[in-house]
Motif scaffolding. Sequence first.
Motif, short mmCIF file in Angstrom:
data_model
loop_
_atom_site.label_atom_id
_atom_site.label_comp_id
_atom_site.label_asym_id
_atom_site.label_seq_id
_atom_site.Cartn_x
_atom_site.Cartn_y
_atom_site.Cartn_z
N GLY A 413 0.85 -1.18 0.00
CA GLY A 413 0.00 0.00 0.00
C GLY A 413 0.88 1.22 0.00
N VAL A 414 0.69 2.12 -0.96
CA VAL A 414 1.59 3.28 -1.08
C VAL A 414 1.57 4.12 0.19
CG1 VAL A 414 2.13 5.36 -2.40
CG2 VAL A 414 1.33 3.31 -3.60
N PHE A 443 0.92 2.61 -7.91
CA PHE A 443 1.85 2.82 -9.02
C PHE A 443 1.36 2.12 -10.29
CE2 PHE A 443 4.59 2.96 -5.16
CZ PHE A 443 4.95 4.30 -5.24
N TYR A 444 0.58 1.04 -10.11
CA TYR A 444 0.08 0.27 -11.25
C TYR A 444 -1.41 0.03 -11.14
CZ TYR A 444 5.01 -1.02 -12.05
OH TYR A 444 6.36 -1.00 -12.29
N THR A 445 -2.05 -0.06 -12.29
CA THR A 445 -3.45 -0.49 -12.36
C THR A 445 -3.59 -1.41 -13.58
OG1 THR A 445 -4.05 1.46 -13.67
CG2 THR A 445 -4.45 1.58 -11.28
N VAL A 446 -4.65 -2.21 -13.56
CA VAL A 446 -4.93 -3.09 -14.69
C VAL A 446 -6.30 -2.72 -15.25
CG1 VAL A 446 -5.36 -5.47 -15.43
CG2 VAL A 446 -3.53 -4.98 -13.80
N LYS A 447 -6.34 -2.47 -16.55
CA LYS A 447 -7.60 -2.15 -17.23
C LYS A 447 -7.68 -2.89 -18.55
CE LYS A 447 -6.83 2.37 -16.92
NZ LYS A 447 -6.97 3.84 -17.07
N GLU A 448 -8.77 -3.60 -18.76
CA GLU A 448 -9.04 -4.30 -20.03
C GLU A 448 -7.86 -5.18 -20.46
OE1 GLU A 448 -9.99 -1.12 -22.64
OE2 GLU A 448 -11.98 -0.82 -21.80
N TYR A 453 0.87 2.21 -15.70
CA TYR A 453 1.76 2.69 -14.66
C TYR A 453 1.52 4.19 -14.47
CZ TYR A 453 4.65 5.12 -18.12
OH TYR A 453 5.08 5.98 -19.09
N TYR A 454 1.90 4.69 -13.30
CA TYR A 454 1.74 6.13 -13.05
C TYR A 454 2.84 6.89 -13.78
CZ TYR A 454 1.55 10.64 -10.75
OH TYR A 454 1.47 11.99 -10.50
N SER A 455 2.42 7.72 -14.73
CA SER A 455 3.34 8.56 -15.49
C SER A 455 3.54 9.87 -14.72
CB SER A 455 2.78 8.83 -16.89
OG SER A 455 3.58 9.78 -17.56
N ILE A 456 4.74 10.09 -14.26
CA ILE A 456 5.02 11.25 -13.40
C ILE A 456 4.80 12.58 -14.12
CG2 ILE A 456 6.80 12.38 -11.97
CD1 ILE A 456 7.93 9.48 -11.56
#
Length: 801
Positions: A413-414, A443-448, A453-456
């Motif tokens: 957990g961040v 930092f990451y998520t999953v979609k479809e 990833y989180y682009s700063i």
Amino acid sequence: MKRRINKVAVIGSGIMGSGIACHFANIGVEVLLLDIVPRELNEKEKKKGLTLEDKEVRNRVVNESLQSSLKSKPSPIYHKDFANRIKTGNLEDDISKVSEVDWIIEVVVEKLDIKKKVFDDLEKHRKEGTLITSNTSGIPIKYMSEGRSEDFQKHFCGTHFFNPPRYLRLFEIIPGPKTSEETLDFLHMYGEKFLGKNSVVAKDTPAFIGNRIGIFSIMSLFHTVKDMDMTIEEVDKLTGPVIGRQKSATFRTVDVVGLDTLVHVANGLYENVPDDEQHELFKLPDFIETMMEKEWLGSKSGQGFYKKIKKEDGSSEIKSLDLETMEYRDRKSAKFDTLEQTKTIDKVEDRFEVLINGKDKAGDFYRKNFSALFAYVSNRIPEISDELYKIDDGMKAGFGWEHGPFQIWDAIGVKKGIEMMKAEGYEPAAWVNEMLESGNESFYTVKEGNTYYYSIPDKKQAKIPGQDAFIILDNIRESKEVFKNSGVVVEDLGDGILNVEFRSKMNSIGGDVLDGINKAIDIAEKDYQGLVVANDGKNFSVGANIGMIFMMAVEQEYDELNMAIKYFQDTMMRMRYSSIPTVAAPHNMALGGGCELSLHADKVVAHAETYIGLVEFGVGVIPGGGGSKEMTVRASETFEKDDVELNRLREHFLTIGMAKVSTSAYEAFDTNILQKGKDVIVVNKDRQLAIAKKHALLMAENGYTKPIQRSNIKVLGKQALGAFYVGTDQMNAGNYISDHDKKIANKLAYVMAGGDLSEASYVSEQYLLDLEREAFLSLTGERKTLERLQHMLKKGKPLRN
């Protein structure tokens, strides 16, 4: 211009140079391997009357280095014949030949002046447009390209392989000041598609990505072990498989790699990153300095953090280094309550939250260790990379971590990770807090089915590029699930193709897995076009559930055991004779039942690193899931007119009897477990499932017809049986095999000969399956087989009794 790589030149034949040459040979590329000319004769050459002008002498360095590499274990080459793709030479007589190659890779000693001298010589012969790269692990690329021609600089960059090149997947590409985008794009593609690597474009910073974070992590542990008064056994226990790292963990890994190699990179970082907030961490602790002085470098010097000694009785034992006294002592066991709490947690990522909440020394260790790591990686952006996923990719592919630092942080957990860091005296980089403030909590998520990833710079989730060539089961499992039980998940891969994913412990095959395979075939035959069997586990399958077999045999439940074996056989036959095409996609270990499943698929799409074989002799039985039958069938298919049929059958008999396991998928062609012209090998594991799906779809679209069961299998009867019995008698008399080995071998001989038929005859598959099952059952009634089964369950290795 369409660039193709047909021939490469590797300059420098040391451990890395020879390893890189072998890996290019692995993928079918012709290799020119060059090294220096010796300046004096050795004793052997003097005795032979050779001179410095003889070719044997002039190529001695390169030839000895290559041969040493080819003899090393694990082998750098997929198949011994592939070494013929490598031609050797020296940098004086043969350097002009680099004009014929498509890519020159420099792998000489890590000294800038020597590298520049090599590039001077190469540029005289290199043709324009030829790729030229350096395998440097730390020298800035900009320094190496200074003063070179425009064409040279345009096609020059760093291509950093990790050792050993065959096995470690990280391929760092480091552009120089004038490297063209075309060069970078091509190398990125080539690394992924042809070399089977995880290509990561890194910035031209000291140690690049993998070694910058990896060496920090190891040096951090070196300091922690002293600060927390820990033993090397404790650290290795905490940094091994429990957190998804190699079994060799930290100190054993350093012994294998070589302490001098680690120190070289650490010293380079200490000198070249003066502004790093953890600069002092790269300073060598006293115990490392002492080990370097004593030349305790690890396996190469016979001792390092561990030392193997021979006892008076001839046996050997491992001693451990006491970092206080700097003397070797008996190994100490390491146990922690926190680790006990994770024993029932199969998924590594689910363990991290438990580990950091531990109330013992292990909990303290993980909080301290992960806090330092999270702070360090967050502060390396944008210094070493603009994208956080590249750091994770670097650690997974280069150091064998199952999860990268940001993935571990996500698992904890961040927000919780930041709280832990602050309690340990660390602060995350400012961008992490900005990420949370922007509404992104991970930092990451999953979609479809895709990972983001989180682009700063964009302050939002962005799709990781290059995923179109992959099917990632973790990303589709929930949304594409068609069927699920305790042993498998069946997913819809799209385009009418289903996948059966094993989810049992070690992907062993028991009743639930067999139920899942049958259910998947039912569904596919009704509503789909084809079926793939693939998974992302550490191993494809370690075989049948021998715990179940052992319990039934001990309880003498032979009727139930007979039914269980028949169910296994029937399921394998459904793989072969269903109305839809079936494809098996094995990787790493595919043993016993995992091999039998592959034998019965319409096609195998194997990862190059597939170690496949029928190993049932090790637990006191013969292959009972159709493996003995299938190897008999495959032997009969090789019988040719005027051939010595018995010799062909004997080869297949020995494949089972000697429990041969291939050390690569290519070796499995030699044993006929994989079949040339039918089965396919894939070098990039990430692409394997997508390619397996394509083959299933291609078979379906080409008009797949359900095969007809074979009833004309030629067996040799008493002719083969007598010869095999004589052979096992001789092996037993010579003490090469035990009495029980002989009994198992004779049972197998009976099956593969087709019984004691008076003459060669034609039989059906079911006839052979019945013989196989009967032999398997009879062996489970043997005390020595039960001992072997029990030993495998307890110790994880075969017993020879």
